[in-house]
Write a protein that holds these residues in place. Structure first.
Motif, mmCIF file in Angstrom:
data_model
loop_
_atom_site.group_PDB
_atom_site.id
_atom_site.type_symbol
_atom_site.label_atom_id
_atom_site.label_comp_id
_atom_site.label_asym_id
_atom_site.label_seq_id
_atom_site.Cartn_x
_atom_site.Cartn_y
_atom_site.Cartn_z
ATOM 1 N N PRO A 212 32.401 48.197 47.540
ATOM 2 C CA PRO A 212 33.728 48.283 46.947
ATOM 3 C C PRO A 212 34.504 46.978 47.064
ATOM 4 O O PRO A 212 35.475 46.764 46.359
ATOM 5 C CB PRO A 212 34.414 49.396 47.750
ATOM 6 N N ALA A 213 34.049 46.075 47.940
ATOM 7 C CA ALA A 213 34.827 44.865 48.220
ATOM 8 C C ALA A 213 34.495 43.708 47.294
ATOM 9 O O ALA A 213 35.194 42.696 47.311
ATOM 10 C CB ALA A 213 34.597 44.434 49.660
ATOM 11 N N ARG B 263 35.053 51.902 35.894
ATOM 12 C CA ARG B 263 35.598 51.350 37.123
ATOM 13 C C ARG B 263 35.164 49.892 37.277
ATOM 14 O O ARG B 263 35.928 49.022 37.659
ATOM 15 C CB ARG B 263 35.123 52.181 38.313
ATOM 16 N N ARG B 264 33.875 49.675 36.941
ATOM 17 C CA ARG B 264 33.359 48.315 37.028
ATOM 18 C C ARG B 264 34.138 47.418 36.076
ATOM 19 O O ARG B 264 34.500 46.300 36.387
ATOM 20 C CB ARG B 264 31.880 48.330 36.651
ATOM 21 N N PHE B 265 34.468 47.960 34.907
ATOM 22 C CA PHE B 265 35.208 47.202 33.916
ATOM 23 C C PHE B 265 36.577 46.808 34.475
ATOM 24 O O PHE B 265 36.997 45.670 34.406
ATOM 25 C CB PHE B 265 35.385 48.036 32.651
ATOM 26 N N LEU B 266 37.253 47.790 35.064
ATOM 27 C CA LEU B 266 38.597 47.515 35.566
ATOM 28 C C LEU B 266 38.561 46.492 36.694
ATOM 29 O O LEU B 266 39.425 45.641 36.807
ATOM 30 C CB LEU B 266 39.238 48.823 36.059
ATOM 31 N N GLY B 267 37.530 46.592 37.512
ATOM 32 C CA GLY B 267 37.449 45.682 38.646
ATOM 33 C C GLY B 267 37.008 44.295 38.272
ATOM 34 O O GLY B 267 37.268 43.339 38.993
ATOM 35 N N GLY C 168 38.250 39.856 33.345
ATOM 36 C CA GLY C 168 38.719 38.493 33.489
ATOM 37 C C GLY C 168 38.214 37.853 34.759
ATOM 38 O O GLY C 168 37.153 38.158 35.267
ATOM 39 N N LEU C 169 38.994 36.980 35.297
ATOM 40 C CA LEU C 169 38.605 36.277 36.516
ATOM 41 C C LEU C 169 39.160 36.945 37.753
ATOM 42 O O LEU C 169 38.998 36.470 38.859
ATOM 43 C CB LEU C 169 39.129 34.839 36.451
ATOM 44 N N LEU C 170 39.828 38.068 37.550
ATOM 45 C CA LEU C 170 40.501 38.697 38.673
ATOM 46 C C LEU C 170 39.527 39.165 39.730
ATOM 47 O O LEU C 170 39.860 39.279 40.895
ATOM 48 C CB LEU C 170 41.341 39.890 38.181
ATOM 49 N N GLY C 171 38.286 39.447 39.320
ATOM 50 C CA GLY C 171 37.308 39.943 40.283
ATOM 51 C C GLY C 171 37.058 38.955 41.408
ATOM 52 O O GLY C 171 36.671 39.350 42.506
ATOM 53 N N ALA C 172 37.294 37.703 41.163
ATOM 54 C CA ALA C 172 36.988 36.699 42.183
ATOM 55 C C ALA C 172 37.816 36.893 43.440
ATOM 56 O O ALA C 172 37.342 36.673 44.552
ATOM 57 C CB ALA C 172 37.251 35.304 41.617
ATOM 58 N N SER C 173 39.028 37.380 43.252
ATOM 59 C CA SER C 173 39.878 37.525 44.427
ATOM 60 C C SER C 173 39.359 38.612 45.357
ATOM 61 O O SER C 173 39.608 38.567 46.551
ATOM 62 C CB SER C 173 41.309 37.844 43.995
ATOM 63 N N GLY C 174 38.637 39.585 44.800
ATOM 64 C CA GLY C 174 38.137 40.668 45.641
ATOM 65 C C GLY C 174 36.751 40.417 46.152
ATOM 66 O O GLY C 174 36.162 41.266 46.803
ATOM 67 N N LEU C 175 36.201 39.299 45.886
ATOM 68 C CA LEU C 175 34.795 39.067 46.183
ATOM 69 C C LEU C 175 34.534 38.666 47.613
ATOM 70 O O LEU C 175 33.523 39.048 48.191
ATOM 71 C CB LEU C 175 34.261 37.970 45.258
ATOM 72 N N LEU C 176 35.443 37.920 48.193
ATOM 73 C CA LEU C 176 35.119 37.254 49.452
ATOM 74 C C LEU C 176 34.733 38.219 50.554
ATOM 75 O O LEU C 176 33.912 37.902 51.397
ATOM 76 C CB LEU C 176 36.290 36.367 49.890
ATOM 77 N N GLY C 177 35.324 39.391 50.514
ATOM 78 C CA GLY C 177 34.987 40.351 51.549
ATOM 79 C C GLY C 177 33.518 40.687 51.577
ATOM 80 O O GLY C 177 32.991 41.084 52.610
ATOM 81 N N GLY C 178 32.837 40.546 50.433
ATOM 82 C CA GLY C 178 31.420 40.890 50.367
ATOM 83 C C GLY C 178 30.519 39.706 50.635
ATOM 84 O O GLY C 178 29.312 39.838 50.633
ATOM 85 N N VAL C 179 31.080 38.552 50.872
ATOM 86 C CA VAL C 179 30.251 37.361 51.089
ATOM 87 C C VAL C 179 30.218 37.056 52.583
ATOM 88 O O VAL C 179 31.165 36.541 53.159
ATOM 89 C CB VAL C 179 30.813 36.161 50.306
ATOM 90 N N ALA D 227 15.042 50.971 48.148
ATOM 91 C CA ALA D 227 15.713 51.982 48.977
ATOM 92 C C ALA D 227 17.025 52.478 48.366
ATOM 93 O O ALA D 227 18.032 52.613 49.047
ATOM 94 C CB ALA D 227 15.951 51.421 50.383
ATOM 95 N N GLU D 228 17.004 52.728 47.092
ATOM 96 C CA GLU D 228 18.194 53.264 46.423
ATOM 97 C C GLU D 228 17.740 54.130 45.236
ATOM 98 O O GLU D 228 17.210 53.587 44.262
ATOM 99 C CB GLU D 228 19.095 52.125 45.935
ATOM 100 N N ASP D 229 17.980 55.427 45.337
ATOM 101 C CA ASP D 229 17.477 56.347 44.323
ATOM 102 C C ASP D 229 18.534 56.809 43.326
ATOM 103 O O ASP D 229 18.318 57.774 42.588
ATOM 104 C CB ASP D 229 16.855 57.587 45.007
ATOM 105 N N ASP D 230 19.673 56.158 43.320
ATOM 106 C CA ASP D 230 20.723 56.512 42.367
ATOM 107 C C ASP D 230 20.644 55.586 41.153
ATOM 108 O O ASP D 230 20.510 54.366 41.313
ATOM 109 C CB ASP D 230 22.098 56.376 43.048
ATOM 110 N N HIS D 231 20.751 56.177 39.966
ATOM 111 C CA HIS D 231 20.601 55.364 38.745
ATOM 112 C C HIS D 231 21.543 54.163 38.725
ATOM 113 O O HIS D 231 21.121 53.021 38.554
ATOM 114 C CB HIS D 231 20.901 56.213 37.502
ATOM 115 N N GLY D 232 22.834 54.454 38.854
ATOM 116 C CA GLY D 232 23.827 53.399 38.700
ATOM 117 C C GLY D 232 23.704 52.330 39.765
ATOM 118 O O GLY D 232 23.754 51.132 39.473
ATOM 119 N N LYS D 233 23.544 52.789 41.002
ATOM 120 C CA LYS D 233 23.439 51.827 42.100
ATOM 121 C C LYS D 233 22.148 51.015 41.997
ATOM 122 O O LYS D 233 22.120 49.809 42.263
ATOM 123 C CB LYS D 233 23.510 52.553 43.440
#
Lengths: 431, 329
Positions: A136-137, A19-23, A26-37, A117-123
């Motif tokens: 997710p944003a 999922r991380r790969f798909l998101g 390339g540079l496409l991830g930049a368009s989805g970034l602003l919501g998290g900033v 404060a995060e006990d999940d491996h991936g996170k």
């Protein structure tokens, strides 16, 4: 059997990787970034000045026990069977499983008050490697990609971001997010050179040269009308691969004197550390070494004897070697995990996931040597002084190699802070 | 003499210590049982009334315990590599002698059949023989390529057996410390490449009183050893030729591991399983592949000892209790 290390608890980390790969492709991830900033720092980086600092991360996959390493609690109900030993720094004790590292303590700086404060491996891994909580944003670049962007000089002919993993593997990673695929990692499987990096004997050099000439001509024709960031990245990857083929010997530890190979120990980790040193010497800005597996819900102590013992020799030799060569002044070495392990010892002599009070070790560059910052209580169940989190550590890594972590990058006209503006460097451990 | 009937086993007593228990051993008379715990302490329990006396002297956990033949001394071996001789019958037992014996964990100490010698083994892969009454070191030799997990004297008094992480069992001739033969218990070793893990080992060795059979206990099928996915296994060998005659598998005990096996008599061998299925006593004979009886315990057990003459089983538990069970109705 897969060569990739598996977690004991059946984590979904590897499913998330796709999922991380798909998101992030390339540079496409930049368009989805602003919501998290949420907010942007005022300083904006222009032309980024390169420096000659380097970063090495030892990723203790699965969750190294802080009690069996940097923050022992001997003779307590949580301490387990191992004792604490004195180090080269009076007053700082670490686990007896690290006797060689103890002699290098004067180079190290321990962060004993980590609370993520995060006990999940991936996170947890995401947080420690990006300095931010996963949302997710937005998708954020890992420290290796940021280091490659800020520190690496392309003239070396080697990639700036290399990840060494146990066993097989190879290929490219996908950690750069909005920085673009140029800053994704090259993966090395075990102590082997990158896959397919040698020219087959059947192909004559002259034929090879003609082939690349033709490719470049066709590329130029195409790029003259349809050039984009993605085509640039594609072209860069090709040229980088060619340069890498020319410098393949850098990955070959057999070029090292036998005494050096012996000193690092006859283990895959030892050879990986030697490869890492050679890469640093040849200008690679970031190397991550994965040591696996510490997810010891069962039989924690037997396993840590084996695994930490292997780590101790390779890591201590690596630190000593860098110091003797004068490289440690410009190389920041970080030992981290996705989290630590529970102070409570479970039914099966195991320790489970624990992110509330654990440790990270740093050494070299602009980090204060011979220090321990932060403190946990008597049984190691909570931080009582010097609490820091993944965001603070990310800032500190960047500051530790001379990068102003409060600055932003301009990507597609947007200001993107390179580290979480809500966190800050741990100034007390920086010189 | 008590008439044993293991199918009637039941818990007689349970006494609580201050920390999770690790190991336990009966005194030769059966009047006492000594346990060890995760707070580095030992506890001497009076079987008659459960009275507890705490012993302090180790700086680490204690996995290895043995009494001398007369029962007035206990020897404990700690994970710091220290052997301590205790005057165990005194009102407050004292450390008579302390010897820094091994580099790293001591995993096994046993007294020889004639009571003259003590053997200690551990992570430094060296076997050490000691005079039991003085603590004088008699012999030592590098014996295995990996951690030594267990040791047992053969009842003939002439041989010593040791078992390691890789499932290799060595039979040593005591007179000259030569290797007589090795037994293959590699099914007790579960390397896991995916987790880059080595796991298993000969966790316990026992020999039938008549000396004809050897038992090696541990775990197998370690598909996820660090997630506690494995199953208990007891291997049975003949002494005469070292042949494997039975692999006693234990169905329905996922996550199980046999921490200790003890020969109850020539016909019956007992083992205790810990792990995610809890604490279970298992009883095996020579004719059946699977156990002929199992008895659940109230909590996960980590060690076990038997006093055959009194028909008692002691079990050391994670829930901090020492439990004494009867093997009779």
């Amino acid at each position: 059997m897969s060569n990739r290390a598996r977690y004991a608890c059946g984590s979904m980390d590897h499913a998330l990787s796709r999922r991380r790969f798909l998101g992030a492709s390339g540079l496409l991830g930049a368009s989805g970034l602003l919501g998290g900033v949420a907010s942007l720092p005022s300083k904006v980086a222009g032309a980024i000045p390169k420096n000659d600092y380097r970063v090495v991360v030892f990723n203790m996959h699965g969750g190294l026990s802080q009690l069996e390493s940097w923050d022992p609690k001997p003779s307590t109900n949580t301490g387990g069977p191992f004792r604490a030993i004195a180090t080269s720094v009076p007053g700082i004790h670490i686990s007896e499983l690290l006797p060689k590292t103890a002699k290098q303590m004067h180079h190290l700086c321990l962060l004993r008050g980590v609370n993520t404060a995060e006990d999940d491996h991936g996170k947890g891994a995401y947080m420690m490697l990006t300095g931010r909580r996963q949302t997710p944003a937005a998708e954020y670049p890992q420290v290796g990609s940021v280091a490659a962007k800020m520190l690496h000089d392309d003239q070396t002919g080697l990639p700036g971001h290399i990840i060494i993993t146990p066993g097989g593997g190879g290929g490219r990673g996908n950690e750069a997010a909005y920085l673009g695929p140029k800053f994704n990692s090259i993966h090395l499987g075990g102590d082997k050179p990158p896959q397919n990096s040698n020219k087959p004997d059947a192909i004559a050099q002259e034929a090879e040269d003609r082939r690349h000439l033709l490719r470049r001509k066709i590329n130029e024709q195409y790029l003259s009308q349809r050039r984009s960031a993605i085509t640039d990245a594609y072209t860069h990857s090709y040229e980088q691969a060619l340069k890498l083929m020319e410098r393949r010997e850098v990955f070959d530890v057999s070029k090292e004197p036998q005494a050096a190979q012996d000193k690092y120990g006859n283990s895959e980790l030892g050879r990986q550390c030697l490869v890492a040193r050679r890469l640093l010497e040849n200008g690679v800005s970031f190397v991550q070494i994965t040591h696996s597996n510490y997810d010891t819900h069962n039989d924690n102590f037997n396993f840590h004897i084996e695994q930490v013992g292997e780590f101790d020799l390779a890591y201590a030799t690596f630190i000593e070697d860098l110091a003797e060569r004068g490289m440690l002044e410009k190389t920041l070495v970080v030992v981290l995990s996705e989290f630590g392990r529970t102070p409570h010892i479970n039914l099966y002599y195991g320790r489970d996931h624990w992110s509330k009070a654990w440790s990270v070790a740093m050494a070299g560059a602009k980090v204060v040597p011979g220090a321990a910052f932060g403190q946990t209580n008597k049984e190691g169940t909570e931080v009582v002084d010097g609490q820091v989190d993944h965001g603070d550590i990310f800032h500190t890594i960047l500051r530790g190699v001379g990068v102003d972590s409060s600055q932003s990058l301009i990507v597609d006209g947007r200001e993107l802070p390179i580290a979480d503006p809500a966190a800050e460097p741990i100034w007390k451990v920086l010189v | 003499m008590i008439e044993l009937d293991v199918t009637k086993s039941h818990v007689l007593h349970q006494w609580k210590a201050d920390s999770a228990l690790i190991a336990c051993r009966f005194s030769p008379t059966g009047d006492h049982c000594v346990s060890t715990s995760q707070d580095n302490r030992l506890q001497r329990w009076n079987i008659a009334d459960g009275q507890k006396v705490v012993l302090e002297g180790h700086e680490s956990w204690v996995h290895a315990l043995t009494f001398n033949k007369t029962g007035d001394q206990l020897v404990s071996g700690g994970c710091e590599g220290r052997l301590i001789w205790w005057s165990i019958l005194e009102a407050q037992p004292k450390a008579i002698r302390t010897v820094e014996a091994h580099a790293g964990w001591i995993r096994g100490v046993e007294i020889s059949p004639d009571g003259a010698m003590l053997v200690s083994v551990g992570n430094d892969q060296v076997i050490r023989l000691w005079k039991a009454d003085t603590g004088e070191k008699l012999h030592e030799w590098p014996a295995h390529e990996r951690h030594i997990y267990s040791a047992a004297f053969h009842p003939d008094g002439q041989h010593l057996l040791t078992g390691d992480l890789l499932g290799k069992i060595c039979v040593w001739k005591l007179s000259d410390r030569t290797l007589v033969r090795t037994l293959d218990a590699a099914t007790l070793y579960s390397p896991n490449k995916g987790q880059n893990a080595e796991f298993g080992g000969v966790r316990s060795l026992a020999i039938s009183p008549n000396g004809n059979e050897i038992y090696a206990a541990g775990t197998h099928k370690g598909s996820n050893p660090f997630g506690a996915v494995h199953e208990p296994l007891l291997l049975r060998f003949t002494w005469a030729d070292g042949a494997l005659t039975k692999s006693h598998v234990c169905d329905g005990i996922p996550g199980g591991l046999l921490y200790r096996t003890v020969a109850l008599n020539d016909a019956t061998v007992t083992a205790v399983s810990g792990g995610s299925s809890g604490g279970i006593l298992l009883f095996f004979n020579a004719t059946q592949e699977k156990e002929f009886h199992r008895a659940g315990l109230p909590s996960l057990a980590r060690d076990m000892d038997i006093h055959a003459a009194k028909g008692l089983v002691a079990t050391a538990h994670f829930d901090q209790h020492l439990r004494i069970s009867a093997l009779f109705a």
